[in-house]
Write a protein that holds these residues in place. Structure first.
Motif, short mmCIF file in Angstrom:
data_model
loop_
_atom_site.label_atom_id
_atom_site.label_comp_id
_atom_site.label_asym_id
_atom_site.label_seq_id
_atom_site.Cartn_x
_atom_site.Cartn_y
_atom_site.Cartn_z
N ASN A 51 0.81 -1.23 0.00
CA ASN A 51 0.00 0.00 0.00
C ASN A 51 0.84 1.27 0.00
N LYS A 52 2.16 1.14 0.10
CA LYS A 52 3.03 2.33 0.10
C LYS A 52 3.70 2.56 -1.27
N VAL A 53 3.57 1.59 -2.16
CA VAL A 53 4.28 1.69 -3.46
C VAL A 53 3.85 2.94 -4.22
N LYS A 54 2.56 3.28 -4.14
CA LYS A 54 2.04 4.41 -4.93
C LYS A 54 2.73 5.73 -4.60
N TYR A 55 3.24 5.85 -3.38
CA TYR A 55 3.85 7.12 -2.98
C TYR A 55 5.24 7.34 -3.59
N MET A 56 5.92 6.26 -3.97
CA MET A 56 7.28 6.41 -4.51
C MET A 56 7.38 6.08 -5.99
N ALA A 57 6.28 5.63 -6.58
CA ALA A 57 6.33 5.13 -7.97
C ALA A 57 6.76 6.20 -8.96
N GLU A 58 6.53 7.46 -8.63
CA GLU A 58 6.86 8.56 -9.56
C GLU A 58 8.37 8.74 -9.72
N PHE A 59 9.14 8.42 -8.67
CA PHE A 59 10.55 8.84 -8.69
C PHE A 59 11.57 7.78 -8.30
N VAL A 60 11.18 6.72 -7.62
CA VAL A 60 12.18 5.78 -7.09
C VAL A 60 13.05 5.22 -8.22
N SER A 61 14.37 5.16 -7.98
CA SER A 61 15.30 4.70 -9.02
C SER A 61 15.48 3.19 -9.03
N LEU A 62 15.40 2.58 -7.84
CA LEU A 62 15.58 1.13 -7.73
C LEU A 62 14.93 0.65 -6.44
N ARG A 84 3.12 -10.65 -5.45
CA ARG A 84 2.06 -9.65 -5.23
C ARG A 84 2.65 -8.24 -5.16
N LEU A 85 3.81 -8.11 -4.54
CA LEU A 85 4.47 -6.80 -4.48
C LEU A 85 4.91 -6.36 -5.88
N LEU A 86 5.45 -7.29 -6.64
CA LEU A 86 5.89 -6.97 -8.00
C LEU A 86 4.71 -6.51 -8.86
N LYS A 87 3.59 -7.17 -8.68
CA LYS A 87 2.37 -6.81 -9.42
C LYS A 87 1.94 -5.38 -9.08
N GLU A 88 2.03 -5.02 -7.80
CA GLU A 88 1.64 -3.68 -7.36
C GLU A 88 2.61 -2.62 -7.91
N ILE A 89 3.91 -2.93 -7.91
CA ILE A 89 4.90 -1.99 -8.46
C ILE A 89 4.62 -1.76 -9.95
N ASN A 90 4.32 -2.84 -10.65
CA ASN A 90 4.00 -2.75 -12.08
C ASN A 90 2.78 -1.86 -12.31
N LYS A 91 1.76 -2.06 -11.48
CA LYS A 91 0.51 -1.29 -11.59
C LYS A 91 0.75 0.20 -11.35
N GLN A 92 1.52 0.53 -10.31
CA GLN A 92 1.76 1.94 -9.98
C GLN A 92 2.71 2.59 -10.99
N ALA A 93 3.68 1.83 -11.47
CA ALA A 93 4.62 2.37 -12.47
C ALA A 93 3.87 2.76 -13.74
N LYS A 94 2.88 1.97 -14.08
CA LYS A 94 2.09 2.21 -15.30
C LYS A 94 1.41 3.58 -15.24
N LYS A 95 0.98 3.97 -14.06
CA LYS A 95 0.29 5.26 -13.90
C LYS A 95 1.20 6.43 -14.26
N TYR A 96 2.49 6.24 -14.08
CA TYR A 96 3.47 7.30 -14.39
C TYR A 96 4.20 7.03 -15.70
N ASP A 97 3.72 6.04 -16.43
CA ASP A 97 4.34 5.67 -17.70
C ASP A 97 5.84 5.40 -17.52
N ARG A 98 6.14 4.68 -16.43
CA ARG A 98 7.54 4.38 -16.09
C ARG A 98 7.77 2.87 -16.12
#
Length: 219
Positions: free
Chosen positions: A73-84, A92-106
Motif C-alpha cells: 500500500n506504500k508503493v504508490k507514494y514512490m512510484a513517480e521517482f524511485v530509481s531502484l 504480489r508486491l511486484l504486481k503492485e509496483i508494475n501497476k503503480q509504475a504504469k500510472k506514471y508511464d515508467r
C-alpha cells in the motif's frame, strides 16, 4: 572523521564496478547534503514516507533507492521517482509496483530479494519461489517493471565462513539468473559490517550507512 572523509575512505576501498548506496535512513537533510557535496548521488531509505519527504526537499539528481521491506500500500507514494527497489520479495508486491509504475508511464527497475540468511527475521524468496515467479505468465505480462538483479542479506554473525557461504550462494543464483533474463547487472549484497566479504564474493552494489554517517539515530 567527517561524512566527506568517511565517504572518500570507503570509495577508495571499492573496486571499479561496485556502486555505493549511502544508507541515509533516519539521517537529516544536512547530512545527506554533506555527502551530496562530496559527490555521492545514490542514497538508500527504508521508509517510504521519509524517502518521499527527502525527494521533495533535496536535489533532483539524487537517485533514491528503496532498500527496506516494502508494504504494497506504500508503493504508490514512490512510484513517480524511485530509481531502484531492492527488496521485492513476493509476486504480489511486484504486481503492485508494475501497476503503480504504469500510472506514471515508467518502467521501475527492481531487485528480487533472496532469503539466504539463517535468521527467520529476514525477508526474501527461496530458489523454488524465484523460479516459479520467473516462469509465471503474470510475470511475463508485466511491462512496467524490469528485474535488474538480486539482493540479499547475510546472517548477522561473527562467523565469517557462514557469511561468505551465504553470499556465494546468492552469487550462484545471480549467475543463473543472468542466463534467464536480459539486463541482469546488479548483485546488491554487503552492508557496513560485511561489505568487504560481499565484494570478494561478487557483489556489484553495497549498502553502507553507519560507516558513512555514524551510528543510527532511532529517536
Amino acid at each position: 572523521m567527517s561524512i566527506k572523509d568517511n565517504l572518500n575512505r570507503i570509495k577508495s576501498d571499492l573496486p571499479e564496478g561496485v556502486t555505493l548506496v549511502a544508507v541515509s535512513k533516519t539521517k537529516p537533510n544536512e547530512d545527506i547534503l554533506e555527502a551530496y557535496e562530496a559527490g555521492q548521488r545514490v542514497f538508500g531509505e527504508n521508509k517510504v514516507q521519509e524517502m518521499v519527504q527527502k525527494w521533495e526537499d533535496l536535489p533532483k539528481d539524487i537517485e533514491w533507492h528503496m532498500i527496506g521491506h516494502v508494504q504494497r500500500n506504500k508503493v504508490k507514494y514512490m512510484a513517480e521517482f524511485v530509481s531502484l527497489i531492492h527488496g521485492v520479495d513476493s509476486p504480489r508486491l511486484l504486481k503492485e509496483i508494475n501497476k503503480q509504475a504504469k500510472k506514471y508511464d515508467r518502467v521501475i527497475p527492481c531487485l528480487l530479494q533472496i532469503h539466504i540468511a539463517e535468521e527467520d527475521t529476514k525477508f526474501g524468496l527461496d530458489k523454488t519461489e524465484l523460479n516459479e515467479l520467473l516462469e509465471s505468465e503474470a510475470f511475463k505480462a508485466m511491462e512496467n517493471i524490469e528485474i535488474v538483479g538480486l539482493m540479499g542479506m547475510a546472517t548477522f554473525t561473527e562467523d565469517e565462513k557462514q557469511v561468505r557461504r551465504e553470499f556465494a550462494q546468492l552469487k550462484s543464483m545471480f549467475d543463473d539468473l543472468k542466463t534467464k533474463l536480459n539486463n541482469i547487472t546488479i548483485l546488491s549484497m554487503g552492508m557496513s559490517g560485511d561489505y568487504g566479504i560481499a565484494i570478494e564474493e561478487g557483489s556489484t552494489m553495497v549498502r553502507i550507512g553507519s560507516s558513512i554517517f555514524g551510528a543510527r539515530n532511532y529517536s
